[in-house]
Design an enzyme around this catalytic site. Structure first.
Site, short mmCIF file in Angstrom:
data_model
loop_
_atom_site.label_atom_id
_atom_site.label_comp_id
_atom_site.label_asym_id
_atom_site.label_seq_id
_atom_site.Cartn_x
_atom_site.Cartn_y
_atom_site.Cartn_z
N LYS A 15 17.22 43.87 51.61
CA LYS A 15 15.89 43.38 51.98
C LYS A 15 15.77 43.21 53.49
O LYS A 15 15.45 42.14 54.01
CB LYS A 15 15.56 42.08 51.25
CG LYS A 15 15.56 42.26 49.74
CD LYS A 15 14.77 41.23 49.01
CE LYS A 15 14.72 41.52 47.52
NZ LYS A 15 16.04 41.42 46.85
N GLY A 57 11.67 37.61 32.23
CA GLY A 57 10.59 37.62 31.25
C GLY A 57 9.82 38.92 31.13
O GLY A 57 8.99 39.07 30.23
N ILE A 95 13.53 43.30 63.59
CA ILE A 95 12.87 44.19 64.55
C ILE A 95 13.40 45.61 64.35
O ILE A 95 14.46 45.80 63.75
CB ILE A 95 13.10 43.73 66.01
CG1 ILE A 95 14.61 43.74 66.35
CG2 ILE A 95 12.48 42.35 66.25
CD1 ILE A 95 14.91 43.61 67.84
N PRO A 96 12.67 46.61 64.82
CA PRO A 96 13.08 47.99 64.55
C PRO A 96 14.53 48.29 64.93
O PRO A 96 15.27 48.89 64.13
CB PRO A 96 12.10 48.82 65.40
CG PRO A 96 10.87 47.96 65.45
CD PRO A 96 11.36 46.55 65.51
N SER A 155 9.31 48.28 28.56
CA SER A 155 8.28 49.21 28.11
C SER A 155 6.93 48.91 28.77
O SER A 155 6.20 49.83 29.15
CB SER A 155 8.16 49.23 26.59
OG SER A 155 8.37 47.96 26.04
N ASP A 177 24.74 41.85 40.24
CA ASP A 177 24.89 40.62 41.01
C ASP A 177 26.08 39.79 40.53
O ASP A 177 25.97 38.58 40.35
CB ASP A 177 23.60 39.79 40.94
CG ASP A 177 22.43 40.51 41.60
OD1 ASP A 177 22.65 41.16 42.65
OD2 ASP A 177 21.30 40.43 41.08
P1 BMP Z 1 17.79 39.93 36.92
O1 BMP Z 1 17.49 41.06 35.93
O2 BMP Z 1 19.10 39.29 36.67
O3 BMP Z 1 16.64 38.97 37.04
O4 BMP Z 1 17.98 40.62 38.37
C1 BMP Z 1 16.93 41.15 39.11
C2 BMP Z 1 17.45 41.71 40.40
O5 BMP Z 1 16.38 42.25 41.17
C3 BMP Z 1 18.14 40.71 41.30
O6 BMP Z 1 19.14 41.41 42.04
C4 BMP Z 1 17.05 40.27 42.25
O7 BMP Z 1 17.57 39.85 43.49
C5 BMP Z 1 16.26 41.55 42.42
N1 BMP Z 1 14.81 41.40 42.72
C6 BMP Z 1 13.99 40.68 41.89
O8 BMP Z 1 14.41 40.11 40.89
N2 BMP Z 1 12.65 40.59 42.20
C7 BMP Z 1 12.10 41.20 43.29
O9 BMP Z 1 10.90 41.12 43.49
C8 BMP Z 1 12.95 41.95 44.12
C9 BMP Z 1 14.30 42.04 43.82
O10 BMP Z 1 15.08 42.77 44.59
#
Ligand code: BMP
Length: 218
Positions: free
Chosen positions: A59, A173, A63-64, A177, A9
């Site tokens: 994401k 957070g 619609i289809p 693992s 990102d």
């Molecule tokens: P980061 O490790 O900097 O928090 O990034 C997580 C990435 O995953 C970001 O691109 C975020 O948009 C994506 N993401 C997320 O954090 N949680 C979700 O549930 C779905 C995601 O696509």
């Protein structure tokens, strides 16, 4: 197979290339999304695909017909997989999965997201979305590393055929693992890698952590 995916990102294409080059070999895929593509154009996908397969995180939630048009553009741009939302329902998802099958590409379906606000509305839907993804034989689902217990539940719903990819490790957070032990196939890590002074070293550290927990549990 490192079981690590970089979430790239960053906004600048030179920086994106520099980081991708650094972590190539430590990651199994690179996830690109709106921040990078809106800032540097869809052509960034072609430039990065030589370092790792590209998962386009758009994401998709329409619609289809519109979903299909979006996925066509993204696959044509060189992406190997697209992340789509599941809450739009079975026909919208089916449009993506069918196209991916024709093109031999992958679709990953978002179940419940990793941030706290996902608990407001997404939890009940998440289970139904996971079942829908399995029924339609999507390649996998996105499930939160911040809630390993949800990963476990989603694994029970989808079985062993679909992959689980899990963001939320590091900055949000979650632990790599814990997610792997709960049944995640790949952890997705963004800020902890691309904001590191040494992205390759940081990636290698996470891969070591994953390998250790797999070894210790076998
Ligand atoms: P980061 O490790 O900097 O928090 O990034 C997580 C990435 O995953 C970001 O691109 C975020 O948009 C994506 N993401 C997320 O954090 N949680 C979700 O549930 C779905 C995601 O696509």
């Amino acid at each position: 197979n490192t079981r690590l995916i970089l979430a790239l990102d960053v906004l600048d294409s030179d920086e994106a290339i520099r980081i991708s080059k650094a972590v190539a070999g430590h990651v199994d895929a690179i996830k690109v999304g709106y921040p990078l593509v809106l800032a540097s154009g869809l052509q960034i996908i072609e430039k990065l695909v030589k370092y790792a397969p590209i998962i386009a995180d758009f994401k998709v939630a329409d619609i289809p017909n519109t979903n299909r048009l979006i996925c066509e553009q993204v696959f044509d741009a060189g992406a190997d997989a697209v992340i789509v939302q599941g809450f739009t329902g079975h026909d919208s998802l089916e449009a993506c999965v069918e196209l991916a099958r024709e093109r031999k590409k992958d679709i990953f379906v978002v179940t419940e997201m990793s941030h706290p606000g996902a608990l407001d509305l997404m939890q009940e839907a998440g289970k139904a979305i996971a079942k829908m993804a399995a029924d339609q034989c999507a390649s996998g689902v996105v499930a939160p590393a911040t809630r390993p217990e949800r990963v476990k539940q989603i694994r029970r719903i989808i079985g062993e055929e679909l992959a689980i990819i899990s963001p939320g490790v590091g900055a949000q957070g979650g632990s790599a693992s814990d997610a792997i032990m709960a049944g995640t196939d790949w952890v997705i890590v963004g800020r902890s890698l691309y904001q590191s002074a040494d992205p390759a070293g940081a990636a290698a550290g996470i891969v070591r952590e994953i390998k250790k927990v797999i070894k210790d549990s076998s």
